[in-house]
Every structure is written in C-alpha cells, then in structure tokens.
Design a protein around this motif. Structure first.
Motif, PDB file in Angstrom:
ATOM      1  N   VAL A   8       2.060  -7.078  -7.507  1.00 44.30           N
ATOM      2  CA  VAL A   8       1.144  -5.968  -7.794  1.00 44.30           C
ATOM      3  C   VAL A   8       0.845  -5.914  -9.300  1.00 44.30           C
TER       4      VAL A   8
ATOM      5  N   LYS B 192       3.575  -0.864 -11.740  1.00 40.86           N
ATOM      6  CA  LYS B 192       2.482  -1.297 -12.627  1.00 40.86           C
ATOM      7  C   LYS B 192       2.075  -0.203 -13.611  1.00 40.86           C
TER       8      LYS B 192
ATOM      9  N   LEU C 272      -0.449  -8.868  -0.385  1.00 39.12           N
ATOM     10  CA  LEU C 272      -0.163  -7.499  -0.854  1.00 39.12           C
ATOM     11  C   LEU C 272       1.037  -6.959  -0.077  1.00 39.12           C
TER      12      LEU C 272
ATOM     13  N   GLU D  16      -3.782  -2.178  -3.798  1.00 40.17           N
ATOM     14  CA  GLU D  16      -2.519  -2.712  -4.327  1.00 40.17           C
ATOM     15  C   GLU D  16      -1.456  -2.730  -3.224  1.00 40.17           C
TER      16      GLU D  16
ATOM     17  N   LEU E 247       3.211   1.331  -6.659  1.00 40.57           N
ATOM     18  CA  LEU E 247       2.192   1.440  -7.724  1.00 40.57           C
ATOM     19  C   LEU E 247       2.862   1.716  -9.073  1.00 40.57           C
TER      20      LEU E 247
ATOM     21  N   GLN F 288      -6.506   2.611  -4.434  1.00 43.93           N
ATOM     22  CA  GLN F 288      -5.380   1.701  -4.676  1.00 43.93           C
ATOM     23  C   GLN F 288      -4.571   1.426  -3.406  1.00 43.93           C
TER      24      GLN F 288
END
Lengths: 179, 179, 179, 179, 179, 179, 179, 179
Positions: free
Chosen positions: D143, E144, E87, E65, E141, E10
């Motif tokens: 990611v 990131k 993913l 994502e 998430l 996302q």
C-alpha cells in the motif's frame, strides 16, 4: 385395556425436572394409546443423587421392565440409573428451556447420553424424540408379550394409512393448484 | 517439605481408569514440586457408583480441601463427586486411549464436565489440561495458606524465565541462521 | 450477615460490558443470599488492557479471595486477569446479545475460556452458568471458612427439598390428569 | 536487496513458543524471497503479559509497519498486541504440537483469533496458513511501496507458471499412462 | 476532511447482495466518522463472475488501497477479488437473512473466507464483524498516512472513555441497588 | 467400446492440484471400466482464475456433457466453473494432504461446495467420494444414452454379487471360527 | 412448450412429509417457469419403505429422467430411491419444522444425504436449497435437450440483469444518502 | 449353556461390510461369554436394499428377539431394518476404515442412527460401542428370561471387582513409586 395390567406399571419414566413434563406428556399419551401401564416422576441426578440411586436399585423390585430417563442437561440421569440396574434404560436428550438453548447444551445432552462406559449401555434416541423413547420401550415389552407386539403392528399400520393420505394431499396440491 | 503436611493429603485425585495414570502422573509431579500432599485412586463412575458416592461423602472427613476428577469418557465422575460434597471439584476431560479417539468422544468429555446443573459446579479445565487442574487446585489451597501462594509465585517466576530463554532462542535462530 | 464481612469484598466480579449486567445480577443475588461480600465492575479486556492489568495486579491487595470473570466474546478477560494473579479465577462464557447469537461466537467464548496455557488455569463453568460461577466461588471460600461451608450445605438441602416437591408435582400430574 | 531496507525491520513476527518455529520459518523464507526485512521473537501471552504489552506499545516506535502473531493455543497473543497498537495485526491460528492435537484446541485457536471486540480487529488467516500471513503482510506494505507490489506481482506470475506445469503433468498422466 | 481526499475513494466495499446493505451501513458510518473516502457496490460472485473479475482487475487503477468484501453465503467474493489483485482484501462473513440462518451456512461463510490457497490471502474478521472490517481497512491506510493513524488513536481513546463510563454504571448498580 | 465415443470426451475432470491425482485416479479407473471417454486437468481456482473461466466458458463447446471438479481447499473450483456453464457440475470435497488435515479444512471443503447461491447448483458428493462423483456423472450421461444406463445396471449387479459374497464370508466366520 | 412434453413428467419430486410442501413449492414454481413437466408426491422412507421401493423401481418406467428427494430428517429417502434406480437422484436436506430445529437434526439431514456408499451417489445441494435442486435437475435434462439448455441460459441472463440492478441500488444508496 | 438355546439364535447381528467384522467380533465374544445364541451376516443397505428388506421382514419368523445393526457409513441399515420389523433394533455407528476417517463421516454415522422418524426408533449406542450394543441386547432378553438377567448381574459384579483392582494399582503406584 385390562385392569390387571394397569396395576403394575411396566415402564418407569423419570425426567430431570418438572419443566420437562410438556415433552414427556407426549410419551405418556403414546403409552396410554397402546394401553401400557407406566409411572412418572422427576429426579435431579446431581441435586439428589441418593434418590436416583434408590430409584435404580428398586426399579426391578417395583415391577418395571424398562426405564425411560429424559433430561435437558447432560443426561447423567439415564446413565446413573443404568449403573444401578440391569433393566434396559432408554435415554432421551431434551431441550428443556428454549430461552437458554445453546449448541453446547444440545451436544452435551446428546453425547453424554450416548457415551457411557462399556457394560453400562443406555439405549439413546434422537434429540427430543420422546415418541421414539416410548415406542422403543413398547417394542422391548413386545419381546415378552405377543399382544403388545400386535398392538404395535396396528399402530404402524395406522401410520402408514396416514402417510398415504399425506401423499394424496401433496399430489392433489401439485395437480389442482399447479403448486 | 514438612512431614506434618505430608500426612494429611490436601488434594484427592480420582481418575476413571488406571489407563489414565500416564496423564495424571504429570499432575502428581506438579504437586510434588510444589510440596502439596495428595492422594490418588481410580473410580469408574457408572461401574461402581457406590464407591464414587462413598468417596464424595467421605472427602471432607478425610481432610481433602479440593478434589480433582479426570475421565476419558463423559465426565460423570467429577459431577457425581460434586453432587456428594461441597468441596471444590476440578474436572479434567481426558483422551484416554488414542486408538479410539473420536470427535464425539472428545466433545462428550468436554461438554459433560462443563454442563452441570445450577448449584453443582465443576471447575473445568481444558482438554487433557492436567497441569492446569493441579495448578488450579494449588491456587485454591493458596486461599487458605499464604506459604502455598508464595510457592506458586515462585513457580510463575521460573516459567517467565523459561519464556525469556525461548524468546532468545527464536531471535537467535532468526539472526544467525537467517531462519 | 455480619457487618465486618461486608466491608472487605471476598469476591471480585468483572464482566466484559454493562450489557452483561442482567446475567451477572443472578450471581450477585446468589452471593447476597449466602451473605458473601463482593464487588462488581466492567472491564473490556482488549479495549482497556491496562485497566485489566491493574485489576489483576491489585486483586490480592484489595482482599479478594476469588475472581469471577464473565464475557460474551472470547473470554480473554478471565485469562488476562489470571495471568496477573495467583488467586483462583473463575471464567463464565456468556451469550451477551441474543440478536447476534451465532455458533462461532458461542464456541469462541466457551473454548477460549477453557484453553489457557499450562500454569495459567481458569476454572471454567458452563455457557451462561452464572449461578455455578458464584457457587464455585463460595465453595472455594469454604476451604478457608467453615461457616461458609455450612451455609452451602443449607443451600443444597433447600434445593433437595424443592426437587422432592417437583417430583410430587409430576407424579400427581401423571396420576390425576392421566397426563 | 538494498542494505538500507534491511536495517529497519518492517514486519514484526511473534510466536507463542519456540515450538512454533518450524511453522514460522516458512513465513520467514517467504519474506526473504521477497526481500522484506523482518524480526522474530517468542512471547507467551499469559505467562508474560507485560512483555506482550511492551511489544505492542513499542511496535510503532521500532519501525514495524505490520505485526504477525501466531499461536497454537487460543490466540490471545494477536489480540493483546492489537489492543496496544494501531498497526495492522495479522493472526495465524497454529497447531503447535501434533501429539496433543484436538478438535477443541483447533477451534479455540481459530475462533479466538477471529472473534475480537469491535474496534480491535485482527486480520485472521486460515489454520496453519503461515505463507498467507506473510503474503498479507507484504500486500499491506505494498500500500505504501510500489516496488513491493511489483515483487508480489512477479511472485504471483511465477505461481501461475507452476500451475500451468501442474496441469500439464496431470493431462499427460491421463493421456500416456491412461491414469 | 479535505475535498481532494474525497474524490478518490481509498476503500472499495463490495457486498454479495443489496440485502447486505443494513450490515454494511455500519462500516460506512465508521469510515465517514474517520473521514475516509470509500465506494460501495454489490456483486454476486457466481452469478456475475465477469463483473467480479473486472472489479478485481480495475481495483488498483481506480485508486483503491484496500478492498472489503462481505458476503452471506460462502465468501467466494472476497477470494475471487483477491485472486485478481495484490491489494489487501478484507473478508467479512455475514448472516444475510435471519429467516434462513443455519449452522452449515454460518460455518460455510466463516471457513470459506479463511481457507484460501497459499499466496492468495484474505484478511478475515469475525462473523458479522463489519466494524472490525472497516477498522482494519483504516489501520492498513495508516501504514501510509500518519494523519489517519492519529484519527484511529483518537477513536480508541474515545472508546476507552466509554468503557470507563460502563464500569462506573456497573459499579453504581452494584452499590446503590444492591444489584 | 466404439472408437468414435472415445474421441470426444464426455466428462471433463478438473482437480485443484496435481497432488489430488491419486484420489482422481480412482474416478478415472471407474470411467474406463464403464468405457466413458473423459479428460483430466489441474486448475487452481484462485491462482489462475482466468484459466478456470476459460475452462468453464469452453466446456460446452469441447463436447463435455458433465464436469467433475475436485478440490482439497474450499471448493471454489466447482462453483466458479458452474458459474460459467449450464452443464451439470459435480463437486467433490477432498482431503489433499494428510499431514495438514484439520477439522476446519474438512468442513470448509464440504460446506463451500454445498452452499452455492440459488441458480448456480453444484451436485455435491461426500468427502473424498470420487467413485460417487464418477458414478453420478455416468448416471447423468445415462439420461441421454441407454447403452450407458445398461452398463451402469451391470455394474450394480456385479456389486450386489460381491455383497452376497461378503455376507457369506461373515456368516462362515461366525459359524466355523465361532467368531 | 409442446403438449406432448407436458404429459410425461420428466422430473419426479418426492418429499418426506406434506409439511415440506411450502419448501418444495419454490422448486415447483422454478420448473413451471422453465416449462418442465414434473410430478410431486410425499413418501416417508421408514414408515412406508415398500412404497419408496416401488417408487424407485418404477421411476424409469414412468418416464422420469431425474428424481428430486427432499427430507427434513436424515435423508434416507434420497438414498433409498437411489438404491433402486440408476436415474440421477438429487437430495435436498430440509429444515421441516422451525419449532424443533436443532443442530444435530440439521447436521443429520446434511451429512446423511452426502455420505452414501460408493456406487450409490446422491447429488446433494445445500441446506434448504430447493431452487438449486430444481435448477440442477434442469441442467441434467439439458444434457439431452438443447432447448432446455437455451431456457436455462435465458434464466441466467435475467438473473444477471437483476444483479446489475442490485448493484445500482447499493451504489445509489451510498452516494445519495451517504449511506 | 443348554443346547436347545443354541439352536435358535435370539439375536441377529448385521454389519454393513465384512470390513466391520473385527469390530463385531467383540460383540460376538461378549454374547458367547454370556451364553446367548446369535447369528451374524453382512448387508449393504443401499447396494442390496431388497436383502435388507427380507432380513427385516423375516427377523421375527426366524426367532430373533433383538437385532443389532452396525455400519460405518450413515446407518441406514439399522433404520431400514427397523422400518420392516417391530423387534427392538440396536444401532451402532462404526468407524470402518481408519485411513478414511473424517469428522463428517463420524457425525454422519452417529446422527443418522439417532435421528429416525417418530414411530421407528433405533436404540443407539455410542461411536464404536459394540460391547454396549451386545450388552443392551442381553438386557432386553433379560426382560423375558430371568436366567439371562442373573448372568448379567454376575458380569457386572466381575467388572466391579476389576475396578477395585484398578483402584488398588493406581493407589499403589502413587504410594510406592511416588507417581
């Protein structure tokens, strides 16, 4: 039904609690219909183990030929009675109280009735299968008494007639109402 | 270990069969290491219900503080003893005989130990968890005797040290041998 | 009940959520009837692990003799407290919320309470068996206090009387109403 | 592989015991093949809860992006770490020790990893599925890092080629040897 | 929340049927509260396999994502999407329709999501655990985006405050109303 | 057997991996004995979803009348092929690799083959029941071809003769060796 | 649809009891929609074994191409018919009577339909999956009759259109109402 | 043992396959030890349904008082015989062939023996419990014949003596070898 048969109950029915009565009434009705004298009581295996012991030890002397033991928890009732008598003991795992139903409780009832040590069998029937417990008890009495077996044959015949009627209803529904 | 402690066993261990001895020896070793006096015997709940009854009724008088009952079938042994005494009873579901292992037998042992009627508890530990049965028994004795609790704390500390050593071994394996 | 007993709670009861209160009230009533001082709180094992840790570490210092931990999910609550204290910990797997009941959730609650590592026992009782959790806690207190054991014996006696009454009701129903 | 990547491990792998090392070596090999830096250690959730706590609290600071937690008992290890960090935690239920394998232990491992409270997720993979745990960890790293994703695509492509080869073998076996 | 974040979702959420919408709305609310842009659609894995294929193949290009796939039957939806993308894919086994609930259907949903072949992981969460699916997606998430992680920390803190309040309520109930 | 029948395989057999070949060879032998032309290959549903898709889409055009799909994991293979063709698809849940056998894997294989969405049936046979998969396939061919049905009748007749022989052996053992 | 097709039912549907009719009506509607002639009746496998025998022995002569057998208990109905005919027999495990639903009954229905001896296959579909039983029957008829297959393709196409509509509804709900 | 008893077998034992003989030999030995005349044969319920039918219909005429039916698959054998006779039928779920043992097969055998329709009971004993099947059969004969019951009482007494011996061994092991 002959009076004399009535006086000595041939089947002893015990249940774990008075809450099991609605279940066991179906067994009782089955036995009355086939004119088999029986007796019913409630016994809590672990709360009153000595009463269960006395029940098991006295079962033969009281004239019982078969005992049916039904319980909603683990069915130690059937097993404990079986350990005190050489009469055939039939065990019925029950669901006592719908509100507390659980998978673990159902499996506990079922498996603990089945898995007795070698030499102490309990004739187990399906979950809540009180009719089959009563029916099996009568089949066992039939080993000794041909008239009882004849009544069982009549009962079976009447069930078969009902089944034919059910088939007719389904076939008609399919034909007339195009299902 | 003091001699005086030795003389009155504080924990009674019963197992369903002498085949369960290899399992229960681990519990026995645990108790000896913590210097807890105990007694062991075998009892078949349904083959000799009267001996189980006597065991339960006499447990308090013999000086036991806790009873451990282990069985490879349905664990009526723990439950039946529990029904005859107000001492805490610890139940261990066992797999007695590998050759006949089955899912239904395992679940029967587990669930029948757990699912006792209200008012007759059995302190159940995991499948084959004989160390935990012994450890729980000692923790219960610790309620009464601070020296016992201190020994348990030492035992725990030593286990933690072993765990640190295990961690070191894994970390080293990952680093040196690139796993 | 003596006042002095009241002041230091002997049993600590923790539940995973305030939704478990209706279940645990039954345990509380049982303890009050037997005049055992206790304390109750809610702790979410994984949402507030540090509060669970503090609870476990302080349990002995606060005077508890036994801890009862009840939870509707996987019972890490009981296990985590057990990992921070050598007091006996009793675990009760619960069904918290009827609307989301599922087989996997029930088995998760049951098995995660039972299957703890060797050296960290949790005394597990049956699914939703809050009365038995309380009763087991009192039986453990009885190891130390004879008056508690006497109260337990009275309780058992009263249950036996109830059972005799149940048996009478069933026998009567069978006789009078021909079931 | 770049040295700089090596120095800060991106994935932390914890296992319940050094006995789990043979399982986790497969995950380690997978990560080395894809050139992902990682670290491994052993932690016993309930024997050393404070070390688990420290691991969880320090995971972010040590540079981990993902944690993989594997355990053969109930997987409180994954859950407890998850309760101390907001990093994604992947849980792998394991069968640690074949000799003590049991249905209840397998279901306990599986369900206790899955059934965490809302807000504390554990990304669970199948029983013994250590490759998938490692693969999922790498997908999560992807990611953030496109080069990692590219390596995953290559890995998948190579697996597809293997599958084509397998198909060829089966087809040939069917044709030539008439199966 | 920034507009620019909004425009590119996302997280992609797919469910097996529009009947699953009431379940998935809880996940959607969770994501909105944490200000994470997402997209939702329905896909029937076996009725429209080509649409599932397109979804999987295009997921990366559309800017997702993470993908969350929820299904009430066997969760081939999650697995099939996972087979078309690298993913991370999160699978949620659901109970779609209460009226047809069954043990086999629940276990099918749970186990088919977990047991994918090596190299095609699905990050599985508990039965009906839609909040945890969303939470896990956000944690991924966070690998990131540090701001996302900060929001998760706030969320956790607020949950802890709620837990403290629950504890207060239970303690008060125990004290004031003598439970 | 006629040559012309041989050339166009009527049954397509796919398995998840070449490791399943020993299982499927039994099915192949059964078909050869009944002189039914077939073809075998290996396909990994999630590793090569596009090859599974092509297989499903081309099955009718290649002349198959029935497809047998066998897999040791969750049986998405059978379901995915079924979603691409209206040919009858028979699913066989397999235990691929004894060393990793587990209850969750067995139930996953079984239930994921059975629980397909309405409109995409998979004709499921028992665990490892490869003979029955082949036999069912032939029974389906018999709907179109009377000669095939006649061969099936012969096969059944020969099985009945074997059964009579088995009965004789048991009866003899009981008589002669007094069992 | 041609009249002549109508007169000879191609599919025989049997159910264990007239209580199963509400379930089987869904199968009947499916068949009418695809214009497949069929016949329905009720048969109790163990109460009227001779009628089941006659049904199995006469099935081919009456023109059936496939038999669907549905039952709420153990599905001996499907198996017993399968033992008397070489026609393909499809078995549907049913939940007959909600009030008596139990885990053991569900698993008994499911597993007893699947686990037939080698050489006597029953094509099993999921629990209560009556639509899939009917659909599979039609797919089998399609082996012989191309027009039937064409109708199945149309049915599938219409289902796909419905799925596209469901997707639209979910996407709209997510956009407009912000879910 | 009297010769005359020998000539008419009182118990009919049927097993699903000659592979079940090693199991059933234990039952046979038990019956010989108690001097009960019996007969044994093998019958495959679904492969030779007409032979099962004849067996059931002729059982009474051949002088049997009880039938024991054992089978390793789903136990349709017991149920089918029970549907043709009003003699008591005892069902034993078996594990026939260790190499193919599976959870689904074990549960299928167990549950299909238990879950018969009302009016067609099968007296089920535990998994592989062949001794208990034989013992139950003799207990049923004891309803008619007091001498048989006396022999059972002797058998029980001898088992109790063995148990006392086992207890002695365990107690000695604990004392002498300090376990």
């Amino acid at each position: 039904m002959q009076q004399s048969e009535r006086r000595i109950p041939q089947i002893g029915i015990v249940m774990g609690s008075d809450r099991d009565l609605p279940h066991m009434e179906k067994a009782a009705r089955f036995l009355r219909n086939l004119d088999i004298p029986f007796e019913m009581t409630a016994l809590s295996a672990y709360r009153c183990p000595d009463r269960v012991r006395e029940y098991g030890l006295s079962a033969l002397g009281r004239g019982f030929e078969v005992v049916i033991a039904a319980s909603g928890g683990t069915n130690e009732l059937a097993c404990l009675i079986a350990s005190y008598t050489t009469l055939p003991v039939i065990g019925v795992p029950l669901r006592t109280d719908e509100g507390e139903a659980s998978v673990s409780r159902e499996l506990a009832a079922l498996l603990s009735t089945l898995e007795t040590p070698a030499g102490i069998p309990v004739a187990t029937v399906g979950f809540n299968a009180v009719i089959n417990a009563a029916c099996l008890a009568v089949q066992i009495l039939g080993v000794k008494d041909k008239r009882v077996r004849a009544r069982l044959e009549e009962y079976r015949e009447s069930r078969r007639a009902e089944e034919t009627e059910k088939a007719r209803r389904v076939e008609e529904a399919a034909r007339e109402h195009h299902v």
